[in-house]
Write an enzyme that holds these catalytic residues in place. Sequence first.
Site, PDB file in Angstrom:
ATOM      1  N   HIS A  72      41.764  61.896  13.397  1.00  0.00           N
ATOM      2  CA  HIS A  72      42.137  62.595  14.629  1.00  0.00           C
ATOM      3  C   HIS A  72      43.037  63.778  14.302  1.00  0.00           C
ATOM      4  O   HIS A  72      43.957  63.659  13.497  1.00  0.00           O
ATOM      5  CB  HIS A  72      42.878  61.641  15.578  1.00  0.00           C
ATOM      6  CG  HIS A  72      41.952  60.698  16.290  1.00  0.00           C
ATOM      7  ND1 HIS A  72      42.323  59.972  17.394  1.00  0.00           N
ATOM      8  CD2 HIS A  72      40.657  60.378  16.059  1.00  0.00           C
ATOM      9  CE1 HIS A  72      41.296  59.243  17.806  1.00  0.00           C
ATOM     10  NE2 HIS A  72      40.283  59.460  17.005  1.00  0.00           N
ATOM     11  N   TYR A 195      48.450  59.710  25.711  1.00  0.00           N
ATOM     12  CA  TYR A 195      49.751  59.119  26.046  1.00  0.00           C
ATOM     13  C   TYR A 195      50.114  59.622  27.443  1.00  0.00           C
ATOM     14  O   TYR A 195      50.356  60.819  27.621  1.00  0.00           O
ATOM     15  CB  TYR A 195      50.825  59.572  25.056  1.00  0.00           C
ATOM     16  CG  TYR A 195      50.768  58.860  23.724  1.00  0.00           C
ATOM     17  CD1 TYR A 195      49.822  59.178  22.759  1.00  0.00           C
ATOM     18  CD2 TYR A 195      51.676  57.838  23.438  1.00  0.00           C
ATOM     19  CE1 TYR A 195      49.779  58.507  21.548  1.00  0.00           C
ATOM     20  CE2 TYR A 195      51.634  57.163  22.223  1.00  0.00           C
ATOM     21  CZ  TYR A 195      50.689  57.500  21.286  1.00  0.00           C
ATOM     22  OH  TYR A 195      50.645  56.828  20.083  1.00  0.00           O
ATOM     23  N   PRO A 288      55.921  50.062  19.623  1.00  0.00           N
ATOM     24  CA  PRO A 288      54.698  50.650  19.048  1.00  0.00           C
ATOM     25  C   PRO A 288      54.341  52.049  19.552  1.00  0.00           C
ATOM     26  O   PRO A 288      53.336  52.612  19.108  1.00  0.00           O
ATOM     27  CB  PRO A 288      53.606  49.641  19.443  1.00  0.00           C
ATOM     28  CG  PRO A 288      54.150  48.895  20.597  1.00  0.00           C
ATOM     29  CD  PRO A 288      55.632  48.920  20.488  1.00  0.00           C
ATOM     30  N   TYR A 378      54.778  62.138  14.010  1.00  0.00           N
ATOM     31  CA  TYR A 378      53.645  61.252  14.330  1.00  0.00           C
ATOM     32  C   TYR A 378      52.654  61.214  13.159  1.00  0.00           C
ATOM     33  O   TYR A 378      52.216  60.138  12.742  1.00  0.00           O
ATOM     34  CB  TYR A 378      52.948  61.742  15.607  1.00  0.00           C
ATOM     35  CG  TYR A 378      52.027  60.706  16.220  1.00  0.00           C
ATOM     36  CD1 TYR A 378      52.379  60.052  17.402  1.00  0.00           C
ATOM     37  CD2 TYR A 378      50.802  60.378  15.644  1.00  0.00           C
ATOM     38  CE1 TYR A 378      51.548  59.098  17.971  1.00  0.00           C
ATOM     39  CE2 TYR A 378      49.967  59.432  16.202  1.00  0.00           C
ATOM     40  CZ  TYR A 378      50.340  58.803  17.375  1.00  0.00           C
ATOM     41  OH  TYR A 378      49.513  57.861  17.938  1.00  0.00           O
TER      42      TYR A 378
HETATM   43  C1  FAD Z   1      52.338  40.802  18.090  1.00  0.00           C
HETATM   44  C2  FAD Z   1      52.355  42.169  17.490  1.00  0.00           C
HETATM   45  C3  FAD Z   1      51.560  43.178  18.014  1.00  0.00           C
HETATM   46  C4  FAD Z   1      51.585  44.447  17.482  1.00  0.00           C
HETATM   47  N1  FAD Z   1      50.830  45.417  18.037  1.00  0.00           N
HETATM   48  C5  FAD Z   1      50.931  46.665  17.596  1.00  0.00           C
HETATM   49  C6  FAD Z   1      50.204  47.689  18.214  1.00  0.00           C
HETATM   50  O1  FAD Z   1      49.468  47.439  19.170  1.00  0.00           O
HETATM   51  N2  FAD Z   1      50.330  48.961  17.729  1.00  0.00           N
HETATM   52  C7  FAD Z   1      51.160  49.245  16.672  1.00  0.00           C
HETATM   53  O2  FAD Z   1      51.255  50.405  16.251  1.00  0.00           O
HETATM   54  N3  FAD Z   1      51.850  48.279  16.041  1.00  0.00           N
HETATM   55  C8  FAD Z   1      51.756  47.006  16.482  1.00  0.00           C
HETATM   56  N4  FAD Z   1      52.474  46.039  15.882  1.00  0.00           N
HETATM   57  C9  FAD Z   1      53.271  46.378  14.696  1.00  0.00           C
HETATM   58  C10 FAD Z   1      52.506  46.226  13.372  1.00  0.00           C
HETATM   59  O3  FAD Z   1      51.388  45.415  13.521  1.00  0.00           O
HETATM   60  C11 FAD Z   1      53.474  45.633  12.332  1.00  0.00           C
HETATM   61  O4  FAD Z   1      54.497  46.586  12.151  1.00  0.00           O
HETATM   62  C12 FAD Z   1      52.820  45.288  10.983  1.00  0.00           C
HETATM   63  O5  FAD Z   1      51.991  44.161  11.111  1.00  0.00           O
HETATM   64  C13 FAD Z   1      53.894  45.016   9.930  1.00  0.00           C
HETATM   65  O6  FAD Z   1      53.321  44.450   8.778  1.00  0.00           O
HETATM   66  P1  FAD Z   1      54.115  43.366   7.936  1.00  0.00           P
HETATM   67  O7  FAD Z   1      53.215  42.984   6.821  1.00  0.00           O
HETATM   68  O8  FAD Z   1      55.480  43.856   7.638  1.00  0.00           O
HETATM   69  O9  FAD Z   1      54.344  42.132   8.930  1.00  0.00           O
HETATM   70  P2  FAD Z   1      53.269  41.141   9.569  1.00  0.00           P
HETATM   71  O10 FAD Z   1      51.989  41.838   9.786  1.00  0.00           O
HETATM   72  O11 FAD Z   1      53.945  40.512  10.733  1.00  0.00           O
HETATM   73  O12 FAD Z   1      53.029  40.061   8.447  1.00  0.00           O
HETATM   74  C14 FAD Z   1      53.976  39.059   8.158  1.00  0.00           C
HETATM   75  C15 FAD Z   1      53.236  37.840   7.645  1.00  0.00           C
HETATM   76  O13 FAD Z   1      54.179  36.851   7.229  1.00  0.00           O
HETATM   77  C16 FAD Z   1      53.697  35.594   7.644  1.00  0.00           C
HETATM   78  N5  FAD Z   1      54.818  34.646   7.708  1.00  0.00           N
HETATM   79  C17 FAD Z   1      55.736  34.498   8.696  1.00  0.00           C
HETATM   80  N6  FAD Z   1      56.574  33.495   8.422  1.00  0.00           N
HETATM   81  C18 FAD Z   1      56.175  32.984   7.222  1.00  0.00           C
HETATM   82  C19 FAD Z   1      56.649  31.910   6.426  1.00  0.00           C
HETATM   83  N7  FAD Z   1      57.673  31.153   6.831  1.00  0.00           N
HETATM   84  N8  FAD Z   1      56.021  31.652   5.241  1.00  0.00           N
HETATM   85  C20 FAD Z   1      54.958  32.398   4.839  1.00  0.00           C
HETATM   86  N9  FAD Z   1      54.455  33.427   5.581  1.00  0.00           N
HETATM   87  C21 FAD Z   1      55.070  33.720   6.756  1.00  0.00           C
HETATM   88  C22 FAD Z   1      53.081  35.882   8.997  1.00  0.00           C
HETATM   89  O14 FAD Z   1      52.167  34.878   9.401  1.00  0.00           O
HETATM   90  C23 FAD Z   1      52.384  37.203   8.738  1.00  0.00           C
HETATM   91  O15 FAD Z   1      51.065  37.073   8.300  1.00  0.00           O
HETATM   92  C24 FAD Z   1      52.436  44.739  16.385  1.00  0.00           C
HETATM   93  C25 FAD Z   1      53.218  43.729  15.824  1.00  0.00           C
HETATM   94  C26 FAD Z   1      53.200  42.452  16.363  1.00  0.00           C
HETATM   95  C27 FAD Z   1      54.072  41.394  15.758  1.00  0.00           C
END
Ligand code: FAD
Length: 385
Positions: A72, A195, A288, A378
């Site tokens: 985009h 937006y 988000p 962005y």
């Molecule tokens: C519900 C939700 C919806 C979202 N929607 C959007 C959106 O629509 N648009 C947007 O831009 N961003 C969105 N985000 C933000 C974006 O998805 C996150 O910033 C991104 O997933 C971060 O990646 P991460 O790997 O740091 O964390 P995560 O993707 O959260 O990964 C963390 C992992 O650790 C695992 N974990 C947790 N506890 C334990 C444990 N005790 N032992 C082992 N493993 C564990 C979890 O199961 C998970 O798989 C959303 C986030 C969430 C939580």
Amino acid sequence: MRTQVAIIGAGPAGLLLSHLLAVGGVDSVVIETRTREYVESRIRAGILEHSTVELLESVGLGARLRREGDEHRGIYLQWPAERHHIDFHELVGRGVWVYGQTEVQKDLGQARDAAGQQVVYDVRDTTVHDPAEPYVTFTADGVATRLDADVVVGCDGSFGPTRSAVPGQTWQRTYGYSWLGVLAAVAPSTDELIYAWHPDGFALNSMRSPTVTRLYLQVPAETDIAEWSDERIWDALATRLGHGQDGWKLTRGPIMEKSVLPMRSFVQAPMRHGRVFLAGDAAHIVPPTGAKGLNLAVADVALLAPALVALLREKDPRLADEYSDRALRRVWRCTHFSWWMTTMLHASDDPFDAQLQLSQLRWVASSTAGATGLAENYAGLPIGF
Ligand SMILES: Cc1cc2nc3c(=O)[nH]c(=O)nc-3n(C[C@H](O)[C@H](O)[C@H](O)COP(=O)(O)OP(=O)(O)OC[C@H]3O[C@@H](n4cnc5c(N)ncnc54)[C@H](O)[C@@H]3O)c2cc1C
């Protein structure tokens, strides 16, 4: 079990970190509470910054993204009766890619499979011990397991256990609203994201593919999803996104998934304690609106991986010592941008605020300086910013 780096969490941060470490010749084991199927089908983010795409490509993870993702040039900013295109390419020479987090997750999973990476899914009772000589205990298939490591990295998201093993300061902001997110089996009604500021509340028209639309509505915090029938959702989207305005139409379709996402900002510092590090949502959460969460997780591990390679292979601690400060510079920039986008676009009960928001939107849409600030943030700042 023993490894060089124990990674807690197989989300994008955890799997990408294991991939980058392997490229640098460092072994890791990843443990994850959920099943692989669950992690790969979790509907979350979908916008990749320019630097995220460059990084994924540089380590062999860009082929499907280039084939199936959609580049985009910018976004539309809208308020009643007006829609303006902010052209990132024209303003800052780079755009963003629409490619779902589910797809990033699948690509990472396949790449780790191909490399023989050990990822233990479906674990219970994860506990991090002794930051000076760290190890992790957990239960897998009913068997209590101890994983010894030179370094432990918490990539375990906002509710994982590693954050509490890293003492420090926290900052947070809650917002009085949430997003109701919808995934619909219908072709997007727009070529680029819209937006929309509206007195009823913010709306976002996004997409995941040529046949799947992602839409969001501002709703009060603690909203019960049961109060929102599909028809009510489409009606609110049509009003807030301006169905009929200048001939534009919002096409409705079957809703496949809907959920309420709380909005909050959170930062924890430092992102390290001894030999325990934090990356991604484990250390920081952004609302988000700026599409930053996934990109920040990628940027953290892009800094952390070379730091751990230098620490473990060359016994050089300098990059590891700098990691927290360097990562936090970008974290705070994205925290500010996400807060700024959020507070500019979400309706409140205060009519004075509404006038300020509209004034800000008009300035961003009509001034090259205003639009460039939005575009630069962005489309994404360089990873080492
Ligand atoms: C519900 C939700 C919806 C979202 N929607 C959007 C959106 O629509 N648009 C947007 O831009 N961003 C969105 N985000 C933000 C974006 O998805 C996150 O910033 C991104 O997933 C971060 O990646 P991460 O790997 O740091 O964390 P995560 O993707 O959260 O990964 C963390 C992992 O650790 C695992 N974990 C947790 N506890 C334990 C444990 N005790 N032992 C082992 N493993 C564990 C979890 O199961 C998970 O798989 C959303 C986030 C969430 C939580």
